[in-house]
Design an enzyme around this catalytic site. Structure first.
Site, PDB file in Angstrom:
ATOM      1  N   ASN A   9      38.162  35.036  53.639  1.00 29.32           N
ATOM      2  CA  ASN A   9      37.523  35.640  52.309  1.00 29.32           C
ATOM      3  C   ASN A   9      37.972  36.270  51.111  1.00 29.32           C
ATOM      4  O   ASN A   9      38.866  37.039  51.324  1.00 29.32           O
ATOM      5  CB  ASN A   9      36.883  36.908  52.504  1.00 29.32           C
ATOM      6  CG  ASN A   9      35.193  37.221  52.161  1.00 29.32           C
ATOM      7  OD1 ASN A   9      35.454  37.451  50.711  1.00 29.32           O
ATOM      8  ND2 ASN A   9      35.398  38.360  52.018  1.00 29.32           N
ATOM      9  N   TRP A  10      37.485  35.855  50.000  1.00 24.01           N
ATOM     10  CA  TRP A  10      38.917  35.940  48.988  1.00 24.01           C
ATOM     11  C   TRP A  10      38.631  37.310  48.296  1.00 24.01           C
ATOM     12  O   TRP A  10      39.290  37.884  47.806  1.00 24.01           O
ATOM     13  CB  TRP A  10      39.039  34.962  47.459  1.00 24.01           C
ATOM     14  CG  TRP A  10      40.404  33.699  48.630  1.00 24.01           C
ATOM     15  CD1 TRP A  10      40.550  33.343  49.577  1.00 24.01           C
ATOM     16  CD2 TRP A  10      40.156  32.552  47.548  1.00 24.01           C
ATOM     17  NE1 TRP A  10      40.873  31.915  49.505  1.00 24.01           N
ATOM     18  CE2 TRP A  10      41.213  31.620  48.887  1.00 24.01           C
ATOM     19  CE3 TRP A  10      40.198  31.983  46.139  1.00 24.01           C
ATOM     20  CZ2 TRP A  10      41.598  30.130  48.007  1.00 24.01           C
ATOM     21  CZ3 TRP A  10      40.978  30.780  45.921  1.00 24.01           C
ATOM     22  CH2 TRP A  10      41.393  30.535  46.887  1.00 24.01           C
ATOM     23  N   LYS A  11      37.629  37.692  48.596  1.00 23.83           N
ATOM     24  CA  LYS A  11      36.822  38.953  48.108  1.00 23.83           C
ATOM     25  C   LYS A  11      37.329  38.614  46.471  1.00 23.83           C
ATOM     26  O   LYS A  11      36.725  37.449  45.421  1.00 23.83           O
ATOM     27  CB  LYS A  11      37.092  40.412  48.756  1.00 23.83           C
ATOM     28  CG  LYS A  11      37.446  39.900  49.304  1.00 23.83           C
ATOM     29  CD  LYS A  11      37.827  41.066  50.501  1.00 23.83           C
ATOM     30  CE  LYS A  11      37.598  41.411  51.853  1.00 23.83           C
ATOM     31  NZ  LYS A  11      37.641  42.302  52.891  1.00 23.83           N
ATOM     32  N   HIS A  99      28.227  40.841  54.280  1.00 21.68           N
ATOM     33  CA  HIS A  99      29.499  41.558  54.618  1.00 21.68           C
ATOM     34  C   HIS A  99      29.541  43.328  53.904  1.00 21.68           C
ATOM     35  O   HIS A  99      28.566  43.659  53.446  1.00 21.68           O
ATOM     36  CB  HIS A  99      30.360  41.209  53.187  1.00 21.68           C
ATOM     37  CG  HIS A  99      31.921  41.560  53.711  1.00 21.68           C
ATOM     38  ND1 HIS A  99      32.130  42.820  53.242  1.00 21.68           N
ATOM     39  CD2 HIS A  99      32.801  40.559  54.108  1.00 21.68           C
ATOM     40  CE1 HIS A  99      33.988  43.114  53.849  1.00 21.68           C
ATOM     41  NE2 HIS A  99      33.906  41.614  54.153  1.00 21.68           N
ATOM     42  N   GLU A 101      31.363  44.963  53.103  1.00 21.26           N
ATOM     43  CA  GLU A 101      30.607  46.050  50.758  1.00 21.26           C
ATOM     44  C   GLU A 101      29.840  45.630  50.798  1.00 21.26           C
ATOM     45  O   GLU A 101      29.824  46.317  49.605  1.00 21.26           O
ATOM     46  CB  GLU A 101      32.519  44.715  50.871  1.00 21.26           C
ATOM     47  CG  GLU A 101      34.115  45.637  51.615  1.00 21.26           C
ATOM     48  CD  GLU A 101      35.136  44.401  51.240  1.00 21.26           C
ATOM     49  OE1 GLU A 101      34.113  43.408  50.754  1.00 21.26           O
ATOM     50  OE2 GLU A 101      35.972  45.036  52.220  1.00 21.26           O
ATOM     51  N   GLU A 172      32.667  42.112  62.648  1.00 19.14           N
ATOM     52  CA  GLU A 172      34.225  42.746  61.094  1.00 19.14           C
ATOM     53  C   GLU A 172      33.475  44.178  61.401  1.00 19.14           C
ATOM     54  O   GLU A 172      33.194  45.069  60.663  1.00 19.14           O
ATOM     55  CB  GLU A 172      33.473  42.350  59.910  1.00 19.14           C
ATOM     56  CG  GLU A 172      33.936  40.928  60.640  1.00 19.14           C
ATOM     57  CD  GLU A 172      34.007  40.691  58.330  1.00 19.14           C
ATOM     58  OE1 GLU A 172      35.436  40.023  58.079  1.00 19.14           O
ATOM     59  OE2 GLU A 172      33.474  41.052  57.387  1.00 19.14           O
ATOM     60  N   GLY A 178      40.180  45.335  55.854  1.00 14.66           N
ATOM     61  CA  GLY A 178      41.673  46.445  54.855  1.00 14.66           C
ATOM     62  C   GLY A 178      42.606  47.000  55.695  1.00 14.66           C
ATOM     63  O   GLY A 178      42.656  47.362  54.281  1.00 14.66           O
ATOM     64  N   SER A 218      41.523  42.518  59.595  1.00 16.65           N
ATOM     65  CA  SER A 218      42.951  42.917  59.548  1.00 16.65           C
ATOM     66  C   SER A 218      43.734  42.017  60.798  1.00 16.65           C
ATOM     67  O   SER A 218      44.507  42.508  61.331  1.00 16.65           O
ATOM     68  CB  SER A 218      43.080  44.053  60.132  1.00 16.65           C
ATOM     69  OG  SER A 218      43.229  45.243  59.647  1.00 16.65           O
ATOM     70  N   GLY A 239      40.590  37.806  55.411  1.00 15.42           N
ATOM     71  CA  GLY A 239      40.709  38.720  54.403  1.00 15.42           C
ATOM     72  C   GLY A 239      41.817  38.411  53.256  1.00 15.42           C
ATOM     73  O   GLY A 239      42.427  37.452  52.627  1.00 15.42           O
ATOM     74  N   GLY A 240      42.387  39.546  53.549  1.00 13.16           N
ATOM     75  CA  GLY A 240      43.943  39.942  53.188  1.00 13.16           C
ATOM     76  C   GLY A 240      44.551  38.573  53.336  1.00 13.16           C
ATOM     77  O   GLY A 240      45.806  38.054  52.462  1.00 13.16           O
TER      78      GLY A 240
HETATM   79  P1  PGA Z   1      40.570  42.057  56.069  1.00 13.14           P
HETATM   80  O1  PGA Z   1      39.384  41.580  55.456  1.00 13.14           O
HETATM   81  O2  PGA Z   1      40.975  40.465  57.253  1.00 13.14           O
HETATM   82  O3  PGA Z   1      41.679  42.186  55.033  1.00 13.14           O
HETATM   83  O4  PGA Z   1      40.768  42.897  57.099  1.00 13.14           O
HETATM   84  C1  PGA Z   1      38.387  40.661  56.656  1.00 13.14           C
HETATM   85  C2  PGA Z   1      36.969  40.710  55.576  1.00 13.14           C
HETATM   86  O5  PGA Z   1      36.131  41.538  55.038  1.00 13.14           O
HETATM   87  O6  PGA Z   1      36.082  39.903  55.901  1.00 13.14           O
END
Ligand code: PGA
Length: 256
Positions: A9-11, A99, A101, A172, A178, A218, A239-240
């Site tokens: 997930n590149w956001k 998600h 967010e 999640e 994050g 994470s 994500g990251g």
């Molecule tokens: P993260 O994000 O791996 O940076 O914690 C995961 C996500 O939001 O899908």
């Protein structure tokens, strides 16, 4: 056998050229996949077409592109939104829905997410449906009820056949996204087993055993293998660590 999936997930990160470079770097070092293993690149909308072109050149049917959101309506006065047909024109076959967010910053409710799920499945798209509790809910030991409500109100109205064909669940925990604080393998396995027990109770054993449940929050090169080794963890939503080939490739390799 359940599908094993690692989705990046590149956001709202990376320019188009950076994204194409990243996908090329990953493709250059990909392990050989078995048919049940899949990688999905969930890029910003603007990158999907180019990334899809790169993926298509490989003729590797384990590689896919995914969007991070879509609208449930087919067209109309929804400024800033994107329709499912528009995504399909780009060759996209998966969409992340729910998600945290989107829920937090864009006030997406369980009911609104249900409409998106229905629209996507009616169009034969694959849904990566996210659920997960905030820290205060975990601290109050109410995470099971929280996640159950999210699933009840957005996806448990689907038929057994439809949910099996179209849904992958991503657990999640918000406190892990994050933050660098990963759920322990025990915490992840416990929640994944709980979600599977809900699928069993709501549907049947077949459905419970066939739906992939990914862990996100994470997840990185150092902890992916341990998390993915849990019986009910079928891969990850990353994500990251999905933003660099050197951190994403070991996560792909950890998928067994
Ligand atoms: P993260 O994000 O791996 O940076 O914690 C995961 C996500 O939001 O899908």
């Amino acid at each position: 056998m359940r599908k094993k999936i690692v989705a990046g997930n590149w956001k709202m990160n990376l320019g188009i050229q950076e994204g194409v470079q990243l996908v090329n770097d990953i493709i250059a070092k990909l392990p050989v996949f078995q048919t049940h293993q899949h990688v999905i690149f969930c890029t910003p909308f603007t990158h999907l077409q180019k990334v899809n072109e790169v993926i298509n050149q490989t003729k590797n049917s384990s590689l896919h592109t995914g969007a991070q959101n879509c609208h449930d309506k087919t067209s109309g006065a929804y400024t800033g939104e994107i329709s499912i047909a528009m995504l399909q024109e780009l060759g996209v076959n998966s969409v992340i829905i729910g998600h945290s967010e989107r829920r937090q910053y864009f006030q997406e409710s369980n009911e609104f997410l249900k409409n998106k799920v229905d629209a996507l499945l009616a169009n034969k798209m694959h849904v990566l449906f996210c659920c997960g509790e905030p820290l205060e809910v975990r601290e109050a030991a109410q995470q099971n009820a929280w996640v159950e409500k999210q699933l009840q109100e957005s996806i448990f109205h689907l038929s057994a056949e439809t949910i099996q064909q179209g849904i992958t669940i991503a657990y999640e925990p918000i406190w892990a996204i994050g933050t660098g604080v990963t759920a322990s393998t025990a915490q992840a396995q416990e929640m994944h087993a709980f979600i599977r027990s809900l699928l069993q109770a709501t549907y049947d054993e077949d459905t419970a055993q066939n739906i992939s449940i990914l862990y996100g929050g994470s997840c990185n090169a150092a902890n992916a293998a341990e998390l993915f080794a849990c019986e009910d963890v079928d891969g990850g939503l990353i994500g990251g660590a999905a933003l660099k080939a050197e951190s994403f490739l070991p996560i792909i390799e950890a998928m067994k």
